[in-house]
Write an enzyme that holds these catalytic residues in place. Structure first.
Site, PDB file in Angstrom:
ATOM      1  N   PHE A  15       0.860  -1.193   0.000  1.00 23.62           N
ATOM      2  CA  PHE A  15       0.000   0.000   0.000  1.00 23.62           C
ATOM      3  C   PHE A  15       0.887   1.229   0.000  1.00 23.62           C
ATOM      4  O   PHE A  15       1.759   1.376   0.852  1.00 23.62           O
ATOM      5  CB  PHE A  15      -0.948   0.044   1.210  1.00 23.62           C
TER       6      PHE A  15
ATOM      7  N   ASP B  48       9.293   2.547   1.721  1.00 23.41           N
ATOM      8  CA  ASP B  48       8.109   3.254   2.204  1.00 23.41           C
ATOM      9  C   ASP B  48       8.001   2.948   3.694  1.00 23.41           C
ATOM     10  O   ASP B  48       7.555   1.873   4.088  1.00 23.41           O
ATOM     11  CB  ASP B  48       6.868   2.787   1.436  1.00 23.41           C
TER      12      ASP B  48
ATOM     13  N   LYS C 141       2.654   9.632   8.381  1.00 19.68           N
ATOM     14  CA  LYS C 141       1.869   9.235   9.554  1.00 19.68           C
ATOM     15  C   LYS C 141       2.362   9.759  10.914  1.00 19.68           C
ATOM     16  O   LYS C 141       1.933  10.797  11.357  1.00 19.68           O
ATOM     17  CB  LYS C 141       1.737   7.713   9.574  1.00 19.68           C
TER      18      LYS C 141
HETATM   19  C1  PLP Z   1      -0.797   5.159   5.139  1.00 20.39           C
HETATM   20  C2  PLP Z   1       0.235   4.742   4.180  1.00 20.39           C
HETATM   21  C3  PLP Z   1       0.464   5.466   2.990  1.00 20.39           C
HETATM   22  C4  PLP Z   1      -0.396   6.639   2.568  1.00 20.39           C
HETATM   23  O1  PLP Z   1      -0.322   7.721   3.455  1.00 20.39           O
HETATM   24  P1  PLP Z   1      -1.412   8.891   3.376  1.00 20.39           P
HETATM   25  O2  PLP Z   1      -0.920   9.906   4.363  1.00 20.39           O
HETATM   26  O3  PLP Z   1      -2.736   8.307   3.728  1.00 20.39           O
HETATM   27  O4  PLP Z   1      -1.394   9.414   1.973  1.00 20.39           O
HETATM   28  C5  PLP Z   1       1.493   5.052   2.177  1.00 20.39           C
HETATM   29  N1  PLP Z   1       2.265   3.994   2.494  1.00 20.39           N
HETATM   30  C6  PLP Z   1       2.079   3.280   3.620  1.00 20.39           C
HETATM   31  C7  PLP Z   1       2.987   2.134   3.933  1.00 20.39           C
HETATM   32  C8  PLP Z   1       1.057   3.623   4.494  1.00 20.39           C
HETATM   33  O5  PLP Z   1       0.835   2.890   5.596  1.00 20.39           O
END
Ligand code: PLP
Length: 396
Positions: A138, A223, A252
């Site tokens: 994700f 990420d 986050k």
């Molecule tokens: C939450 C998340 C995102 C997206 O972040 P947003 O602030 O909602 O755009 C991308 N990568 C990972 C691994 C995430 O957990």
């Protein structure tokens, strides 16, 4: 307004992109939240790994308040102290990366994808633009990041997708090697898959990716939007392995509850983004960066990472006891305070029952109970959740 009135009004005026629980929160402190009717809940999700110091941590609130009285915003045509301080902290505590600030995780990944294409083109020509990403990953909800995300449910209905992505199974080095070709500019991977179900990769996986990338001057992008800022017991998830990425994205938990995103890149990679190549009006906002600095300083000065490892081990042991008692728990996994219990059945109803009993947890990929409490959670609070889970699972 009562909880019911707030929920009814919200349902009239909001676009229903989220399947929300009928609860409206009005206040938070530490790991506790209160709804509009005054009912208290213990938060084992922390806004999906956002409120890492719990709700309204005094140091974060003080930093925001002071900065709000001093300077709210100036254009990125100029410098500000908080932005520079956060970048300095991140560089010194990671791999000396240079920072680009934005406002969310998806934006941080967009920046990483743009930089990967630009670096590939600068060093190897216009045919180097493909990114290898993982199945069940994700990476966000923008058009670029849904193409990067390896889940068709996130992409469905928004085709045609941005071209230039190949997806391979997570944890499978041979599949990455096979997918690599003269077009590959980057490999994008979560050190632990979050939304994909708290999937910890096999031993040696990140090392193997590093090696494959090094052989071809392909960029390795981590990420760390969910694994970053302490949840796994290290400040960044990659520090478990010691494998250093070329680019890392954070968001986050970084500002403890305010919107922020950042892409960090090794200086020779960052050099591909010169003046005018990328930007964000609000990126690196002084208030968000002051909050981030307070979060980072609190985690290091109060040795919260040691606390995360200790309480995480305690929590994990409790989950394993539940697994021994309930055979329909097929796996317990994770690191630090990023933990999960996989069931052999859908688990949304377990989450609802916990909510009724005053505990916020989450269900991801249908059958995985996910726990991401704030880093300040106590063993006593963990005991409360474990007892609640025990009572709820006994009804299966
Ligand atoms: C939450 C998340 C995102 C997206 O972040 P947003 O602030 O909602 O755009 C991308 N990568 C990972 C691994 C995430 O957990």
């Amino acid at each position: 307004m009562t909880n019911a009135e707030l929920v009814a009004q919200a349902e009239r005026v909001l676009i229903p992109t989220y399947r929300r629980f009928p609860v409206a929160f009005v206040r938070g402190r530490g790991a506790t939240l209160w709804d509009a009717d005054g009912k208290a809940y213990t938060d084992f999700l922390s806004g999906i790994a956002v409120c890492v110091l719990g709700h309204c941590h005094p140091r974060v609130v003080a930093a925001i308040t002071k900065q709000a009285e001093t300077l709210l915003h100036v254009s990125n045509f100029y410098h500000t102290l908080p932005q520079t301080e956060v970048a300095t902290f991140l560089a010194e505590h990671s791999f000396g990366g240079q920072a680009f600030f934005c406002n969310s995780g998806a934006e941080a990944n967009e920046a990483a994808l743009k930089l990967a294409r630009k670096y590939g083109r600068d060093h190897h020509g216009p045919e180097r633009f493909e990114v290898i990403a993982m199945v069940n990953s994700f990476h966000g909800r923008t058009l670029g990041t849904v193409a990067a995300t390896g889940q068709t449910k996130v992409q469905h209905g928004f085709e045609p997708l941005l071209p230039g992505f190949r997806h391979v199974p997570y944890g499978d080095l041979a599949a990455v090697e096979q997918a690599m070709n003269e077009h590959t500019c980057a490999v994008l991977v979560e050190p632990i898959q979050g939304e994909g179900g708290v999937v910890v990769p096999p031993e040696g996986y990140l090392e193997g990716l590093r090696h494959l990338c090094d052989q071809r001057d392909v960029l390795l992008i981590f990420d760390e939007i969910q694994t970053g800022i302490g949840h796994t017991g290290y400040l960044f998830g990659y520090q478990h392995s010691g494998v250093v990425p070329d680019i890392m994205t954070l968001a986050k938990g970084l500002a403890g509850g305010l919107p922020i995103g950042v892409m960090l890149a090794k200086p020779h990679v960052a050099a591909s983004l010169g003046p005018g190549t990328h930007g964000s009006t609000f990126g690196g906002n002084p208030v968000a960066c002051s909050a981030a600095l307070a979060v980072l300083q609190t985690i290091t000065e109060e040795d919260l990472l040691a606390h995360v490892r200790q309480v995480g081990a305690y929590f994990m042991a409790g989950l394993r006891r539940l697994q021994a008692k309930y055979p329909f728990i097929v796996d317990v996994r994770g690191r630090g305070l990023m933990l999960a219990a996989e069931l052999d059945r859908p688990c949304a109803h377990v989450v609802s029952k916990c909510l009724e009993r005053g505990y916020l947890i989450n269900c991801t990929v249908d059958r995985v109970l996910r726990f991401l409490p704030p880093l300040i959670i106590t063993e006593q609070e963990v005991d409360g959740l474990l007892a609640t889970l025990d009572a709820v699972l006994a009804e299966e």
